[in-house]
Motif scaffolding. Structure first.
Motif, PDB file in Angstrom:
ATOM      1  N   GLN A  27       0.812  -1.215   0.000  1.00  0.00           N
ATOM      2  CA  GLN A  27       0.000   0.000   0.000  1.00  0.00           C
ATOM      3  C   GLN A  27       0.850   1.270   0.000  1.00  0.00           C
ATOM      4  O   GLN A  27       0.590   2.196  -0.774  1.00  0.00           O
ATOM      5  CB  GLN A  27      -0.939  -0.007   1.211  1.00  0.00           C
ATOM      6  N   LEU A  29      -0.975   0.518  -3.781  1.00  0.00           N
ATOM      7  CA  LEU A  29      -2.193  -0.261  -3.982  1.00  0.00           C
ATOM      8  C   LEU A  29      -3.221   0.089  -2.907  1.00  0.00           C
ATOM      9  O   LEU A  29      -2.864   0.432  -1.783  1.00  0.00           O
ATOM     10  CB  LEU A  29      -1.884  -1.759  -3.920  1.00  0.00           C
ATOM     11  N   ASN A  30      -4.514  -0.003  -3.264  1.00  0.00           N
ATOM     12  CA  ASN A  30      -5.542   0.186  -2.235  1.00  0.00           C
ATOM     13  C   ASN A  30      -5.669  -1.085  -1.415  1.00  0.00           C
ATOM     14  O   ASN A  30      -5.054  -2.113  -1.724  1.00  0.00           O
ATOM     15  CB  ASN A  30      -6.879   0.595  -2.851  1.00  0.00           C
ATOM     16  N   VAL A  38      -8.025  -3.303  -0.975  1.00  0.00           N
ATOM     17  CA  VAL A  38      -8.580  -4.480  -1.646  1.00  0.00           C
ATOM     18  C   VAL A  38      -7.552  -5.105  -2.579  1.00  0.00           C
ATOM     19  O   VAL A  38      -7.316  -6.319  -2.563  1.00  0.00           O
ATOM     20  CB  VAL A  38      -9.861  -4.115  -2.419  1.00  0.00           C
ATOM     21  N   THR A  39      -6.912  -4.267  -3.404  1.00  0.00           N
ATOM     22  CA  THR A  39      -5.899  -4.780  -4.338  1.00  0.00           C
ATOM     23  C   THR A  39      -4.710  -5.363  -3.588  1.00  0.00           C
ATOM     24  O   THR A  39      -4.155  -6.390  -3.982  1.00  0.00           O
ATOM     25  CB  THR A  39      -5.422  -3.654  -5.272  1.00  0.00           C
ATOM     26  N   LEU A  84      -5.656  -8.775  -2.353  1.00  0.00           N
ATOM     27  CA  LEU A  84      -5.656  -9.756  -3.435  1.00  0.00           C
ATOM     28  C   LEU A  84      -4.231 -10.111  -3.845  1.00  0.00           C
ATOM     29  O   LEU A  84      -3.925 -11.280  -4.134  1.00  0.00           O
ATOM     30  CB  LEU A  84      -6.435  -9.212  -4.636  1.00  0.00           C
ATOM     31  N   THR A  85      -3.345  -9.121  -3.879  1.00  0.00           N
ATOM     32  CA  THR A  85      -1.946  -9.382  -4.224  1.00  0.00           C
ATOM     33  C   THR A  85      -1.282 -10.257  -3.172  1.00  0.00           C
ATOM     34  O   THR A  85      -0.431 -11.102  -3.485  1.00  0.00           O
ATOM     35  CB  THR A  85      -1.177  -8.057  -4.366  1.00  0.00           C
ATOM     36  N   TRP A 107       3.759  -4.590  -8.377  1.00  0.00           N
ATOM     37  CA  TRP A 107       3.185  -5.824  -7.841  1.00  0.00           C
ATOM     38  C   TRP A 107       3.507  -7.007  -8.741  1.00  0.00           C
ATOM     39  O   TRP A 107       3.626  -8.142  -8.270  1.00  0.00           O
ATOM     40  CB  TRP A 107       1.681  -5.669  -7.645  1.00  0.00           C
TER      41      TRP A 107
END
Length: 506
Positions: free
Chosen positions: A292, A297-298, A300-301, A304-305, A358
C-alpha cells in the motif's frame, strides 16, 4: 483420502480443520480492524498493541502446559474444553465496549486456542496411523490452517465493510458450536497411559519464562539499570527458565522431554518449525504495508496481491506430504526452507529496483509460499512420528511452541529491523544534520504514513525511499534466516534419516 478411512476419522479431521481455521483467522484478521477499534472503543496505541499481542502471548505461554494436560486427562476432553472456552471468549470479545475488556477476552481466546492447537496434532497422530492417510490428513490440516492465516486480512476487512467489527469475533461463536459437535462425534479419546502425574513445576516455570520473554520483546522493554521493571522481568524469566530445565531433567515424565532431541528427525523438524517463523509468517504482517505505502495499492488490491504469498501454502502441502513419504524429511524440510530463502531474495531484488511493481514482486512471493507449503505440515508430521504415539501431545506441544515463540520473537525483530533501516536512511538524508525526532518519524513511516515525511521536512519521496530501504533490510534478514535454518536442518537430519516416512513413525 482413501475410501477405507472411517467416517469417524473424517469427522474428526473436519473438527480439527475447523478449529485450525478459527485459530488462523484470529491471528491474521485482527490487524485489519485495529484502525476501527482505535475509534470505536476508543483505544490508544499501547492498547491496540495489547489487543493484537494478548492472543499470541497467551497461546505461546500455555501451549506446552495444554499439551501436558491433554496427555494426562485426554486429548478429546481438553480439545472440547478449549473449543467451548474459545467460543465464550469470542462472544465476550464481540460484546466488549472497552479496550481492557477486549484485551482480557483476547488473552482468554489465546489460552483456549493453545488447548485446541496442542490437541489438533495429537488427534491426527492417534486417528491416522497409516503413512499415506496420515500425510493426507496433515496436508488438509495445513491447508485449512493456511486459509485462516492467509485469508484473515481479507476476511477481517470484508466483515468490517459489510457488517461491523464485532462480527470478526462473533463469527467464531457459530464456528465453535459447529466444531464442538464434530469433535464430540468424531474425535476418539486418547491419552498417555504413563502420564499419571502432572508436571506442575514444569508447567508453571515454562509459562512464566515464556511470558516474560515474549512480553519484553513485544513491548520493547529495555533491560538496563535505567528500567527496573524491565530488569526485574528479565531476571524472573531467566530464573524461571533455569528452574524449568532443572525440573524437566529430573521428573520421570517431563512435559518437555529434552531426551527427544537425541532423535535427529525430531530435532531437524523443530529447526524447520522455527525457520518458517524467522522468515515467512512474521513478514505477512508487514508485506501489506509495502504493497500500500510503496506500491500505492488500495486495501482491496493489496489483499488480493497478498494471495500470491499465501495461496501456494494451501495447495502445496498435499504434494509435500507425498514427497515426504517417498524422500523423507531430510530432503523435504530443508528444500522448503531453501525455497523460502530464495523467494525472499527475489522479493528484495524486485523491491529495490526502479521497476518495482506488484508484478515484479509476485515471483518471489509465489516461491516463498511454495517453500512454506513444502515445510509447514511435514515438520509437524515428522516431529510427532519421531516419538511414541502416546507422547504425541508432548511432541506437538514442543513443535507448536517452537513455532509460536519464534513467531512472537520475529514479529518484534522484523519491526525493529524495519525501523533500523528507515532510521539509517533518514540519517543519510540529513547529511550529518538532525531531523526532528528521528524515532517517531521512523515509526510513522514504518506504519505506512509517508505523509509524515512532509511534516519531518524530508518530503514524500524521501519517506518512500526510507521505507524501501527498511523493507530491503527485512527481506535480507528473512532470506538469510531461511537459508541458514535450511542448512542447519539438513545437517541435523543426517544421512541416516533420509528414509521416507513410514506408518506410525520414521
Amino acid at each position: 483420502m482413501s475410501s477405507n478411512v472411517s467416517s469417524t476419522n473424517l469427522v474428526a479431521l473436519a473438527a480439527v480443520c475447523l478449529s485450525a481455521l478459527m485459530l488462523g483467522l484470529e491471528i491474521s484478521s485482527i490487524p485489519s480492524i485495529l484502525p476501527t477499534l482505535e475509534h470505536v472503543l476508543p483505544a490508544n496505541f499501547k492498547q491496540l498493541q495489547w489487543i493484537m499481542n494478548a492472543y499470541t502471548i497467551a497461546m505461546t505461554t500455555w501451549l506446552m502446559a495444554m499439551g501436558a494436560l491433554a496427555d494426562r486427562y485426554g486429548r478429546k476432553r481438553i480439545f472440547m474444553v478449549g473449543i467451548v472456552v474459545f467460543g465464550i471468549a469470542s462472544l465476550v470479545c464481540g460484546l466488549a465496549e472497552t479496550a481492557p475488556v477486549l484485551i482480557a477476552a483476547r488473552f482468554l481466546q489465546g489460552t483456549s486456542g493453545a488447548a485446541m492447537l496442542a490437541c489438533q496434532v495429537a488427534v491426527l497422530s492417534h486417528q491416522f496411523r497409516n503413512g499415506r492417510e496420515r500425510g493426507t490428513a496433515f496436508g488438509w490440516w495445513g491447508i485449512i490452517f493456511g486459509i485462516g492465516l492467509g485469508f484473515g486480512p481479507i476476511v477481517g476487512g470484508l466483515i468490517v465493510t459489510l457488517a461491523s467489527w464485532e462480527w470478526v469475533f462473533l463469527v467464531h461463536v457459530v464456528l465453535a458450536a459447529a466444531t464442538l459437535g464434530l469433535a464430540h462425534a468424531g474425535v476418539e479419546e486418547s491419552s498417555d497411559p504413563h502420564a499419571v502425574r502432572i508436571d506442575l513445576a514444569g508447567m508453571v516455570s515454562l509459562s512464566v519464562a515464556v511470558f516474560c520473554l515474549v512480553y519484553l520483546i513485544t513491548q520493547g522493554e529495555g533491560v538496563g539499570t535505567g528500567n527496573p521493571p524491565g530488569l526485574a522481568m528479565a531476571a524472573i524469566g531467566l530464573v524461571s527458565l533455569v528452574i524449568f530445565i532443572m525440573v524437566e531433567n529430573r521428573v520421570v515424565r517431563p512435559m518437555f522431554d529434552f531426551r527427544t532431541f537425541r532423535t535427529r528427525s525430531f530435532s531437524g523438524a523443530l529447526i524447520g518449525s522455527g525457520g518458517m517463523n524467522f522468515s515467512f509468517w512474521p513478514f505477512v504482517i508487514y508485506l501489506p504495508i509495502y504493497f500500500q505505502a510503496v506500491l500505492g495499492l488500495n486495501s482491496v488490491t493489496a489483499g488480493l496481491t497478498l494471495l500470491a504469498y499465501t495461496l501456494p501454502t494451501l495447495v502445496v502441502p498435499p504434494f509435500a506430504e507425498r514427497l515426504l513419504l517417498r524422500q523423507g524429511p531430510r530432503v523435504v524440510i530443508p528444500l522448503g526452507l531453501f525455497l523460502i530463502g530464495i523467494g525472499f531474495i527475489l522479493m528484495r531484488l524486485a523491491a529495490v529496483s526502479d521497476q518495482a511493481s506488484w508484478l515484479t514482486i509476485l515471483p518471489g512471493c509465489i516461491l516463498a509460499g511454495i517453500g512454506l507449503g513444502m515445510t509447514n505440515t511435514p515438520v509437524t508430521n515428522t516431529a510427532t512420528a519421531a516419538v511414541p504415539v502416546e507422547r504425541a501431545g508432548m511432541a506437538s506441544g514442543m513443535d507448536m511452541s517452537a513455532r509460536m515463540i519464534s513467531l512472537a520473537i520475529n514479529i518484534a525483530l522484523m519491526g525493529f529491523i524495519l525501523l533500523l533501516g528507515i532510521h539509517s536512511h533518514l540519517e543519510s538524508l540529513a547529511g550529518g544534520g538532525q531531523v526532528a525526532d528521528f524515532r517517531s518519524l521512523a515509526e510513522a513511516i514504518a506504519a505506512g504514513n509517508l505523509g509524515a515525511g512532509i511534516g519531518g521536512d524530508i518530503g514524500l519521496e524521501a519517506a518512500r525511499s526510507a521505507l524501501i530501504q527498511g523493507f530491503s533490510w527485512v527481506m535480507l534478514y528473512g532470506a538469510l534466516s531461511a537459508l541458514g535454518f535450511a542448512a542447519i536442518s539438513f545437517v541435523i537430519f543426517g544421512a541416516r534419516n533420509a528414509k521416507p516416512l513410514q506408518a506410525g513413525g520414521l
